[in-house]
Design an enzyme around this catalytic site. Structure first.
Site, PDB file in Angstrom:
ATOM      1  CG  ASP A   1      -6.604  11.119   4.655  1.00 39.12           C
ATOM      2  OD1 ASP A   1      -7.738  11.222   4.146  1.00 39.12           O
ATOM      3  OD2 ASP A   1      -5.632  10.646   4.057  1.00 39.12           O
TER       4      ASP A   1
ATOM      5  N   GLY B   1       1.097   5.062   2.059  1.00 40.98           N
ATOM      6  CA  GLY B   1       0.662   5.839   3.208  1.00 40.98           C
ATOM      7  C   GLY B   1       0.738   7.320   2.917  1.00 40.98           C
TER       8      GLY B   1
ATOM      9  CG  PHE C   1       5.657   9.820   5.018  1.00 40.28           C
ATOM     10  CD1 PHE C   1       6.912   9.249   4.855  1.00 40.28           C
ATOM     11  CD2 PHE C   1       4.976   9.567   6.186  1.00 40.28           C
ATOM     12  CE1 PHE C   1       7.469   8.445   5.831  1.00 40.28           C
ATOM     13  CE2 PHE C   1       5.532   8.769   7.175  1.00 40.28           C
ATOM     14  CZ  PHE C   1       6.766   8.202   6.999  1.00 40.28           C
TER      15      PHE C   1
ATOM     16  CB  VAL D   1       3.040   0.494   3.346  1.00 42.87           C
ATOM     17  CG1 VAL D   1       3.088  -0.454   4.548  1.00 42.87           C
ATOM     18  CG2 VAL D   1       2.688   1.909   3.802  1.00 42.87           C
TER      19      VAL D   1
ATOM     20  N   GLY E   1       0.819  -1.213   0.000  1.00 40.40           N
ATOM     21  CA  GLY E   1       0.000   0.000   0.000  1.00 40.40           C
ATOM     22  C   GLY E   1       0.845   1.251   0.000  1.00 40.40           C
TER      23      GLY E   1
END
Length: 352
Positions: free
Chosen positions: A145, A32, A34, A37, A30
């Site tokens: 978020d 994130g 910044f 991952v 995935g």
């Protein structure tokens, strides 16, 4: 960064390379706030999530993520350690084997794995996690978020709030701050934040309300920007269903009839209270926890109508009308028993 991570394991860069097979693309699970991952495995066999900061990531985002280092709660993702190597900035977390909530809630195949009991536990777990962020984390932390992608599920489907790259600390639980750089995701951003960059703990309350409606319905919340929308079609549709006592139409068809009607109704009404346009009308997350945790507590207020909604233009079971406050535009929504609706937009001649 080193000071912020004091007390956590410092990993050697070679350990990180081994765990991710030299940051192999096949290990990416995935993205994130910044960076990417990766799934990794430490020598002892422990699976971890390794977040590698993008070289262009603002240091502010990295530092925001590090707020997490000081957070310890059952419904917040746990930081295990970190690594600095040249320009590399890396954080290591518990790995959540069931991935993110959006992988289930929008998937017709995986969706049935989340029965109502599990969905309700996810809702209450998120409530407790956000209460902790807002009141008990020493920061009065606003996530900014909250969305299904940032809710991770462990092996027992317990939710963990993740991705704190956008998080900000407030001076108090009632403080408001302004920013010229609005982050977050359309459909989950509170109106005052999306339009004016104003954020507070009530910003997360709005996002939580949308999350609850998504968990109940399996639907996305679409913002119709060109039509002056501020809260989204899912909120408006739910408000109609609640007002007309037909909330059963909101429920994800994948649940069939296997759910507690009283829990659905309570969750939906609380969600509507959270997703109100004016932050002053939204409850605090402490209030939300009290309303969800006790069936004996009567809900203190009714959710206000979403902006631009007007009653009385036709049979309210079939037709509702929205009128723009700053324009001569009328929007008519024809709602059927299905969760979707058909909209007709009528633009009148300007007033002379």
């Amino acid at each position: 960064m080193e000071e912020a991570c004091a007390g956590f394991t410092r990993f050697d860069f070679c350990q990180i390379l081994d765990a991710t097979e030299n940051f192999s693309e096949k290990m990416i699970v995935g993205w994130g706030g910044f960076g990417k991952v990766y799934k990794g495995q430490l020598p002892g066999g422990l699976n971890v999530a390794i977040k590698r900061a993008d070289e262009h990531a603002a240091m502010l985002e990295v530092n925001s993520e590090l707020q997490l280092a000081k957070l310890q709660h059952a419904n917040v993702i746990r930081l295990l350690g970190w690594c600095i190597h040249g320009k590399e900035r890396i954080l290591v977390y518990d790995f959540m084997q069931n991935g993110s909530l959006d992988r289930y809630i929008y998937d017709r195949t995986k969706g049935p794995m989340l029965n109502w009991s599990k969905r309700f536990k996810i809702i209450t777990g998120l409530t407790e996690g956000i209460v902790y962020l807002h009141k008990h984390s020493m920061f009065w932390l606003v996530h900014r978020d909250l969305k299904p992608h940032n809710v991770l599920l462990d092996c027992n489907m317990i939710p963990k709030i993740a991705d704190f790259g956008s998080a900000r600390a407030l001076s108090s639980d009632i403080a408001e701050e302004h920013t010229s750089r609005v982050v977050g995701t359309s459909g989950y951003k509170a109106p005052e934040y999306a339009s004016r960059g104003v954020y507070s703990t009530k910003t997360d309350v709005f996002s939580f309300g949308i999350l609850v409606l998504v968990i109940i319905s399996g639907r996305k919340n679409t913002i119709l920007n060109k039509q002056g929308d501020t809260v989204g079609d899912l909120v408006r549709d739910t408000w109609h269903m609640w007002k007309d006592q037909r909330l059963h139409e909101l429920v994800d068809p994948l649940l069939g009839d296997r759910y507690e009607v009283t829990e659905i109704m309570r969750c939906a009404q609380v969600a509507l209270l959270c997703a109100q346009e004016d932050p002053a009308n939204r409850p605090t997350m402490t209030d939300v926890a009290a309303m969800l945790n006790s069936e004996s507590i009567s809900l203190p207020m009714e959710p206000k109508q979403p902006a631009k909604l007007i009653h009385g233009c036709a049979d309210r079971d079939t037709t509702s009308t929205y009128m723009g406050q700053s324009s001569r535009t009328i929007e008519v929504t024809i709602t059927s028993s299905a969760p979707m609706s058909t909209r007709v937009r009528i633009i009148l001649d300007p007033e002379v």
